[in-house]
Design an enzyme around this catalytic site. Structure first.
Site, PDB file in Angstrom:
ATOM      1  N   ASN A   7      -8.235  10.927  58.718  1.00  0.00           N
ATOM      2  CA  ASN A   7      -8.678   9.604  58.264  1.00  0.00           C
ATOM      3  C   ASN A   7      -7.684   9.126  57.205  1.00  0.00           C
ATOM      4  O   ASN A   7      -7.684   9.623  56.095  1.00  0.00           O
ATOM      5  CB  ASN A   7     -10.095   9.730  57.687  1.00  0.00           C
ATOM      6  CG  ASN A   7     -10.553   8.448  57.013  1.00  0.00           C
ATOM      7  OD1 ASN A   7      -9.945   7.386  57.198  1.00  0.00           O
ATOM      8  ND2 ASN A   7     -11.621   8.533  56.245  1.00  0.00           N
ATOM      9  N   LYS A   9      -7.526   6.280  55.767  1.00  0.00           N
ATOM     10  CA  LYS A   9      -8.082   5.317  54.791  1.00  0.00           C
ATOM     11  C   LYS A   9      -7.110   4.149  54.630  1.00  0.00           C
ATOM     12  O   LYS A   9      -6.471   3.751  55.598  1.00  0.00           O
ATOM     13  CB  LYS A   9      -8.398   6.028  53.474  1.00  0.00           C
ATOM     14  CG  LYS A   9      -9.236   7.291  53.701  1.00  0.00           C
ATOM     15  CD  LYS A   9      -9.800   7.892  52.470  1.00  0.00           C
ATOM     16  CE  LYS A   9     -10.591   9.144  52.863  1.00  0.00           C
ATOM     17  NZ  LYS A   9     -11.323   9.718  51.747  1.00  0.00           N
ATOM     18  N   HIS A  93     -18.636   5.918  57.255  1.00  0.00           N
ATOM     19  CA  HIS A  93     -17.936   6.794  56.308  1.00  0.00           C
ATOM     20  C   HIS A  93     -18.509   6.573  54.903  1.00  0.00           C
ATOM     21  O   HIS A  93     -18.936   5.472  54.567  1.00  0.00           O
ATOM     22  CB  HIS A  93     -16.435   6.482  56.324  1.00  0.00           C
ATOM     23  CG  HIS A  93     -15.656   7.429  55.471  1.00  0.00           C
ATOM     24  ND1 HIS A  93     -15.489   7.217  54.125  1.00  0.00           N
ATOM     25  CD2 HIS A  93     -15.045   8.601  55.760  1.00  0.00           C
ATOM     26  CE1 HIS A  93     -14.788   8.235  53.625  1.00  0.00           C
ATOM     27  NE2 HIS A  93     -14.514   9.082  54.596  1.00  0.00           N
ATOM     28  N   GLU A  95     -17.248   6.083  52.117  1.00  0.00           N
ATOM     29  CA  GLU A  95     -16.699   4.953  51.341  1.00  0.00           C
ATOM     30  C   GLU A  95     -17.273   3.634  51.848  1.00  0.00           C
ATOM     31  O   GLU A  95     -17.466   2.693  51.068  1.00  0.00           O
ATOM     32  CB  GLU A  95     -15.165   4.982  51.408  1.00  0.00           C
ATOM     33  CG  GLU A  95     -14.609   6.072  50.496  1.00  0.00           C
ATOM     34  CD  GLU A  95     -13.396   6.799  51.039  1.00  0.00           C
ATOM     35  OE1 GLU A  95     -12.673   6.238  51.871  1.00  0.00           O
ATOM     36  OE2 GLU A  95     -13.181   7.964  50.621  1.00  0.00           O
ATOM     37  N   GLU A 163     -19.949  14.965  55.803  1.00  0.00           N
ATOM     38  CA  GLU A 163     -19.010  14.839  54.690  1.00  0.00           C
ATOM     39  C   GLU A 163     -19.785  14.675  53.384  1.00  0.00           C
ATOM     40  O   GLU A 163     -20.190  13.560  53.033  1.00  0.00           O
ATOM     41  CB  GLU A 163     -18.109  13.616  54.890  1.00  0.00           C
ATOM     42  CG  GLU A 163     -17.244  13.707  56.124  1.00  0.00           C
ATOM     43  CD  GLU A 163     -15.994  12.848  55.972  1.00  0.00           C
ATOM     44  OE1 GLU A 163     -14.895  13.409  55.989  1.00  0.00           O
ATOM     45  OE2 GLU A 163     -16.132  11.634  55.809  1.00  0.00           O
ATOM     46  N   GLY A 169     -12.220  13.690  48.516  1.00  0.00           N
ATOM     47  CA  GLY A 169     -11.144  13.277  47.628  1.00  0.00           C
ATOM     48  C   GLY A 169     -11.221  13.890  46.238  1.00  0.00           C
ATOM     49  O   GLY A 169     -10.537  13.468  45.317  1.00  0.00           O
ATOM     50  N   SER A 209     -12.143  17.285  51.316  1.00  0.00           N
ATOM     51  CA  SER A 209     -11.094  18.118  50.726  1.00  0.00           C
ATOM     52  C   SER A 209     -10.665  19.285  51.621  1.00  0.00           C
ATOM     53  O   SER A 209     -10.416  20.388  51.140  1.00  0.00           O
ATOM     54  CB  SER A 209     -11.509  18.625  49.332  1.00  0.00           C
ATOM     55  OG  SER A 209     -11.685  17.522  48.452  1.00  0.00           O
TER      56      SER A 209
HETATM   57  P1  PGA Z   1     -10.532  14.065  51.784  1.00  0.00           P
HETATM   58  O1  PGA Z   1     -11.292  12.885  52.590  1.00  0.00           O
HETATM   59  O2  PGA Z   1     -10.071  15.067  52.796  1.00  0.00           O
HETATM   60  O3  PGA Z   1      -9.409  13.379  51.078  1.00  0.00           O
HETATM   61  O4  PGA Z   1     -11.547  14.649  50.842  1.00  0.00           O
HETATM   62  C1  PGA Z   1     -12.120  13.176  53.682  1.00  0.00           C
HETATM   63  C2  PGA Z   1     -12.701  11.896  54.246  1.00  0.00           C
HETATM   64  O5  PGA Z   1     -13.049  10.994  53.474  1.00  0.00           O
HETATM   65  O6  PGA Z   1     -12.840  11.740  55.478  1.00  0.00           O
END
Ligand code: PGA
Length: 247
Positions: A7, A9, A93, A95, A163, A169, A209
């Protein structure tokens, strides 16, 4: 077959995506790993059409509106994404839910739009840190899953991504045991709602992560059918390492 999804983003314009494909050594990735990239919509158009994209790398859209067209400035629709070469759609997601206020109802409408246009929905669920500390993990992820069960019944094929919001993140990763526990909860609900055959065919990915250093143990955890990778998917070498991890 394990699914390794990246992803991106709001990273990676078309030129960076081209460079990524140039640096991605798909040969190093075992054949039982399915690769999916979720670029920003503007990048998706050229990435999907790029002759340098190996056929094993599928492309998905990060977000869609639930209507097919209309006066929705700034949005893109499922038929547009499909026309541009997307075969998957990330839906709900964290976010989208927490930064843009997307509700369970909107997530269900978007899942329906994906299905109508032949995009495989990747439905994201996950609890916040305070929900986890209050002991509400199962309640939250099942509420989020239940909102899309009617759609999953209709959809030919769908994926779920667990997630935990606190792991996205942040460098904090769920332990393989935490991931397995949440995935088992989700799997049981899928079996009850969809029957064992369809539930078994619904891959549940872990995200939060994921890095080259922890991918192997997460990918080998019970009920973990793949990973959804944010930050570490921006670099072709680390993405390929994750994709080959533990194989
Ligand atoms: P990350 O993001 O691996 O940077 O923690 C995962 C995601 O939001 O899909």
């Amino acid at each position: 077959m394990k699914v390794i999804a990246g992803n991106w983003k709001m990273h990676m314009g078309p030129a960076e995506a081209r460079a990524f494909l140039g640096g991605l050594n798909v040969e190093a990735v075992p054949f039982d790993r399915q690769l999916i990239l979720f670029p920003p919509s503007l990048t998706l158009v050229s990435l999907a059409a790029d002759p340098a994209r190996d056929g094993r790398v599928r492309v998905g859209v990060q977000n869609i509106h639930w209507e097919d067209q209309g006066a929705f400035t700034g949005e893109v629709s499922a038929p547009m994404a499909a026309e541009c070469g997307a075969t998957f759609a990330l839906i709900g997601h964290s976010e989208r839910r927490h930064v843009f206020g997307e509700t369970d109802e909107e997530v269900a409408l978007k899942a329906a739009a994906a299905r109508r246009h032949g995009l495989v929905p990747v439905i994201c669920v996950g609890e916040t840190l305070s929900e986890r500390q209050a002991g509400h993990v199962d309640e939250v992820i099942l509420r989020q899953l239940d909102a899309v069960i009617p759609e999953l019944r209709e959809a030919e094929h769908a994926l779920i991504a667990y997630e935990p919001v606190w792991a996205i993140g942040t460098g904090e990763t769920a332990t393989p045991q935490d991931a397995s526990a949440a995935h088992t909860t989700l799997r049981r609900r899928l079996v009850d709602a969809l029957g064992p055959k369809k539930a078994d065919a619904t891959a549940i990915l872990y995200g939060g992560s994921v890095k080259p250093g922890n991918a192997a143990e997460l990918l080998s955890a019970p009920e973990v059918d793949g990973v959804l990778v944010g930050g570490a998917s921006l670099d072709p070498h680390s993405f390929a390492q994750i994709a080959a991890a533990g194989a």
